[in-house]
Design a protein around this motif. Structure first.
Motif, PDB file in Angstrom:
ATOM      1  N   UNK A 109       1.169  19.078  53.375  1.00  0.00           N
ATOM      2  CA  UNK A 109       2.599  19.196  52.884  1.00  0.00           C
ATOM      3  C   UNK A 109       2.567  18.682  51.393  1.00  0.00           C
ATOM      4  N   UNK A 110       3.891  19.021  50.703  1.00  0.00           N
ATOM      5  CA  UNK A 110       4.061  18.446  49.512  1.00  0.00           C
ATOM      6  C   UNK A 110       5.648  18.200  49.175  1.00  0.00           C
ATOM      7  N   UNK A 111       5.849  17.407  48.431  1.00  0.00           N
ATOM      8  CA  UNK A 111       7.231  16.992  47.797  1.00  0.00           C
ATOM      9  C   UNK A 111       7.549  17.974  46.652  1.00  0.00           C
ATOM     10  N   UNK A 112       8.413  18.749  46.467  1.00  0.00           N
ATOM     11  CA  UNK A 112       8.615  19.797  45.234  1.00  0.00           C
ATOM     12  C   UNK A 112       9.600  19.020  44.407  1.00  0.00           C
ATOM     13  N   UNK A 113       9.662  19.535  43.278  1.00  0.00           N
ATOM     14  CA  UNK A 113      10.689  19.226  42.124  1.00  0.00           C
ATOM     15  C   UNK A 113      10.623  20.267  41.080  1.00  0.00           C
ATOM     16  N   UNK A 114      11.959  20.739  40.767  1.00  0.00           N
ATOM     17  CA  UNK A 114      11.746  21.915  39.586  1.00  0.00           C
ATOM     18  C   UNK A 114      12.892  21.448  38.562  1.00  0.00           C
ATOM     19  N   UNK A 115      12.418  22.079  37.434  1.00  0.00           N
ATOM     20  CA  UNK A 115      13.581  21.727  36.405  1.00  0.00           C
ATOM     21  C   UNK A 115      13.864  23.174  35.511  1.00  0.00           C
ATOM     22  N   UNK A 157       6.944  21.340  40.254  1.00  0.00           N
ATOM     23  CA  UNK A 157       5.853  20.353  40.619  1.00  0.00           C
ATOM     24  C   UNK A 157       5.855  20.423  42.331  1.00  0.00           C
ATOM     25  N   UNK A 158       4.609  19.809  42.806  1.00  0.00           N
ATOM     26  CA  UNK A 158       4.418  19.692  43.971  1.00  0.00           C
ATOM     27  C   UNK A 158       3.683  18.379  44.004  1.00  0.00           C
ATOM     28  N   UNK A 159       4.234  17.329  44.509  1.00  0.00           N
ATOM     29  CA  UNK A 159       3.413  15.964  44.805  1.00  0.00           C
ATOM     30  C   UNK A 159       2.869  15.962  46.037  1.00  0.00           C
ATOM     31  N   UNK A 160       1.596  16.053  46.180  1.00  0.00           N
ATOM     32  CA  UNK A 160       0.961  15.551  47.602  1.00  0.00           C
ATOM     33  C   UNK A 160      -0.033  14.460  47.759  1.00  0.00           C
ATOM     34  N   UNK A 161      -0.171  13.877  48.835  1.00  0.00           N
ATOM     35  CA  UNK A 161      -0.891  12.819  49.100  1.00  0.00           C
ATOM     36  C   UNK A 161      -1.689  12.779  50.304  1.00  0.00           C
ATOM     37  N   UNK A 162      -2.596  11.990  50.398  1.00  0.00           N
ATOM     38  CA  UNK A 162      -3.875  12.085  51.426  1.00  0.00           C
ATOM     39  C   UNK A 162      -3.722  10.799  52.319  1.00  0.00           C
ATOM     40  N   UNK A 174      -0.643  16.200  41.935  1.00  0.00           N
ATOM     41  CA  UNK A 174       0.462  16.849  41.314  1.00  0.00           C
ATOM     42  C   UNK A 174      -0.094  18.464  40.996  1.00  0.00           C
ATOM     43  N   UNK A 175       0.629  19.220  41.682  1.00  0.00           N
ATOM     44  CA  UNK A 175       0.472  20.681  41.301  1.00  0.00           C
ATOM     45  C   UNK A 175       1.693  21.100  40.349  1.00  0.00           C
ATOM     46  N   UNK A 176       1.463  22.003  39.617  1.00  0.00           N
ATOM     47  CA  UNK A 176       2.261  22.262  38.489  1.00  0.00           C
ATOM     48  C   UNK A 176       2.365  23.733  38.092  1.00  0.00           C
ATOM     49  N   UNK A 177       3.316  24.289  37.695  1.00  0.00           N
ATOM     50  CA  UNK A 177       3.521  25.506  37.059  1.00  0.00           C
ATOM     51  C   UNK A 177       4.769  25.703  36.147  1.00  0.00           C
ATOM     52  N   UNK A 178       4.565  26.552  34.949  1.00  0.00           N
ATOM     53  CA  UNK A 178       5.478  26.659  34.148  1.00  0.00           C
ATOM     54  C   UNK A 178       5.532  28.024  33.727  1.00  0.00           C
ATOM     55  N   UNK A 179       6.947  28.222  33.379  1.00  0.00           N
ATOM     56  CA  UNK A 179       7.424  29.814  33.100  1.00  0.00           C
ATOM     57  C   UNK A 179       8.140  29.810  31.660  1.00  0.00           C
ATOM     58  N   UNK A 180       8.126  30.716  30.691  1.00  0.00           N
ATOM     59  CA  UNK A 180       8.774  31.138  29.522  1.00  0.00           C
ATOM     60  C   UNK A 180       8.886  32.626  29.636  1.00  0.00           C
TER      61      UNK A 180
END
Length: 550
Positions: free
Chosen positions: A341-347, A358-363, A371-377
């Motif tokens: 599972x992850x906790x997402x965030x987006x701007x 973003x997706x914050x994941x823990x173990x 932290x997993x990330x992606x960006x768009x332009x």
């Protein structure tokens, strides 16, 4: 004993306190001196620029008209740069970078060397250039050089001031200021290029052009001399990393020499015995009393402290008022774990900004945040980066390179459709088996249609609106900073993330509550931090539930 030996042995024996990087370079230089190969050391040739400067050049500032007497650390460096030659007396070194604290004689030193290279290096029609980001800045170094000419009866006889340069009739050479905004830098045939304050150069184009302009010269010299700066991911950072690689032995370049005067540890800035590590002219060129005053002021004035750390001690910072210090967010740790599972965030952004998710994941049993990330332009922005066949970088950041590496994605047209967020979280679920338990978002840029699409895909409770203000963000922002400093935030050393983190400033109310804002330059992007903070707010509120599921 040569000046190179005197200084080098004193450094290695600990008689002169200096940085680890200076010890490394002089260990290499002494080995080169005592075990010559293709190149050997010629003391007579090594002393030519030293003798020229001390004989013909005079101070243009401070004690005006005083003959310049070079310090041992300067003489040793010049002998290292000029003294190693092949059997035809051609120099080994064609590029040097010196990083040292402000007010250690950098400009005076570079002006003297420029005059030597223009007048006495034995080159026909030498072209010597002062380089900076703007013409006014380039003129400062050029003006210092001209003042030296005016104060010397011999130099003034052989060097003539013209409208835009200094002309040397006996060898048809020139000394000229140039800036990155000069109309054309093509067609130059540089013999000597001095870049004073490399850290102020915002993109590497002018460096690359001037380096390539030396290709037809037999023994050119690119002479960079600088303090550290507040602009990150620029040519300075690239050259600093290259220099460290050379010193560590991971990069081989027989024609390059770096001299890095810096503190070895950030905690040394309050230790007066360590100040000389970044200031080799301390006590002779630079006043100890003045530096002591600056340090004392920095202890009491947090807004002044970054300036002292960067400009006096060459420690990396990003902005004098930024929320993060460079060392706070620097984390080269990477990961390749599987998560449930992850906790997402987006701007979500307007057309000119980055869009970030973003997706914050823990173990289990691990308090680190992965932290997993992606960006768009918009695609139109990406196309503008290479308009007319010329590489242009937006916001002083290498967007085109990041797009090639897959760190940023493009979207057709002039604006990114926010559906990309939904597609990315679906991609995490379907391809990496990471299910977004909750997703924090700023409701200002997310419409009802997209919100319903998220709920249809991931459940009715998945979307958590995060109101942007001090009441919601202050405590999480401070806690997130503490996690960064504890090296608990692992973001796979993503350079786009790093840029956004370092661009973030904080705005406080009268009670000390804070929220993120951009630094003094409104063009700087903080979208990656905003997305991470939204996810972090949700994680703090839902942490018990999240940990029970992983």
């Amino acid at each position: 004993m040569t000046d190179l030996e005197k200084y080098g042995t004193a450094v290695l024996d600990g008689k002169i306190v200096t940085s680890i990087r200076i010890k490394q370079v002089y260990e290499k230089l002494l080995n080169r001196l005592y075990q010559p190969g293709q190149y050997h050391f010629d003391e007579k040739i090594a002393n030519r620029p030293i003798e020229f400067i001390e004989m013909f050049c005079k101070q243009a500032q401070g004690k005006k008209g005083t003959p310049i007497q070079l310090e041992l650390f300067q003489k040793a460096k010049f002998q290292a740069i000029f003294g190693f030659v092949d059997d035809n007396n051609v120099r080994q070194c064609n590029e040097s970078i010196t990083i040292e604290g402000r007010k250690n004689g950098k400009t005076t030193e570079s002006s003297g060397i420029e005059l030597y290279m223009g007048v006495a290096d034995g080159e026909g029609s030498p072209e010597c250039y002062n380089i900076a980001t703007a013409k006014d800045q380039a003129n400062k170094g050029f003006s210092e050089t001209y003042k030296m000419v005016r104060q010397s009866s011999l130099l003034s006889k052989h060097i003539r001031k013209r409208q835009s340069d200094l002309y040397i009739p006996h060898n048809m050479g020139i000394i000229k200021p140039l800036a990155s905004n000069t109309n054309s830098l093509d067609g130059l045939n540089s013999h000597f290029v001095v870049i004073d304050e490399l850290a102020a150069i915002k993109n590497r184009d002018i460096y690359d052009l001037m380096k390539q302009s030396m290709s037809s010269r037999s023994q050119p010299l690119l002479f960079c001399i600088t303090t550290n700066g507040f602009v990150r991911d620029n040519i300075f950072d690239s050259q600093y990393e290259y220099a460290c690689g050379w010193l560590d032995g991971t990069i081989k370049n027989d024609h390059f020499l770096p001299f890095i005067y810096e503190l070895d540890d950030p905690d040394e800035w309050e230790d007066e015995n360590c100040w000389i590590k970044a200031n080799p002219g301390l006590g002779t060129i630079k006043k100890v009393s003045f530096l002591r005053e600056c340090v004392e002021k920095a202890k009491d004035d947090p807004s002044f402290k970054p300036t002292v750390l960067v400009k006096d001690f060459n420690l990396k910072e990003n902005s004098a008022a930024a929320f993060f210090r460079y060392d706070d967010v620097l984390n080269t740790e990477t990961f390749d774990y599987r998560f449930k599972y992850g906790i997402g965030g987006m701007d979500a952004a307007d057309s000119i900004d980055l869009n970030a998710a973003k997706a914050i994941c823990m173990r289990p049993g691990d308090d680190k945040l992965y932290v997993k990330s992606m960006y768009w332009i918009p695609e139109s922005v990406a196309e503008a980066l290479t308009s007319n066949g010329i590489r242009r970088e937006r916001d002083n950041a290498p967007y085109s390179l990041w797009i090639q590496k897959g760190l940023i994605r493009t979207y057709p047209g002039s604006k990114v459709d926010k559906i990309v967020f939904l597609d990315w979280f679906k991609e995490l679920r379907d391809e990496e088996d990471i299910y977004p338990l909750y997703i924090g978002y700023d409701p200002w840029h997310i419409d009802d249609t997209l919100e319903r699409a998220f709920k249809d895909e991931f459940g009715a409770n998945v979307m958590i609106p995060i109101r942007q203000g001090v009441l919601t963000l202050s405590t999480p922002m401070k806690d997130l900073k503490a996690d960064f400093r504890a090296k608990k935030v692992i973001y796979n050393n993503n350079p786009v993330d790093m840029m956004c983190f370092l661009n973030t400033d904080s705005k406080a109310d009268i009670n000390g509550n804070i929220q993120p804002v951009k630094t003094d330059d409104p063009r700087k992007r903080i979208d990656g931090f905003a997305a991470l903070l939204d996810a972090y707010v949700v994680l703090q509120n839902k942490k018990d539930e999240y940990l029970s599921l992983i």
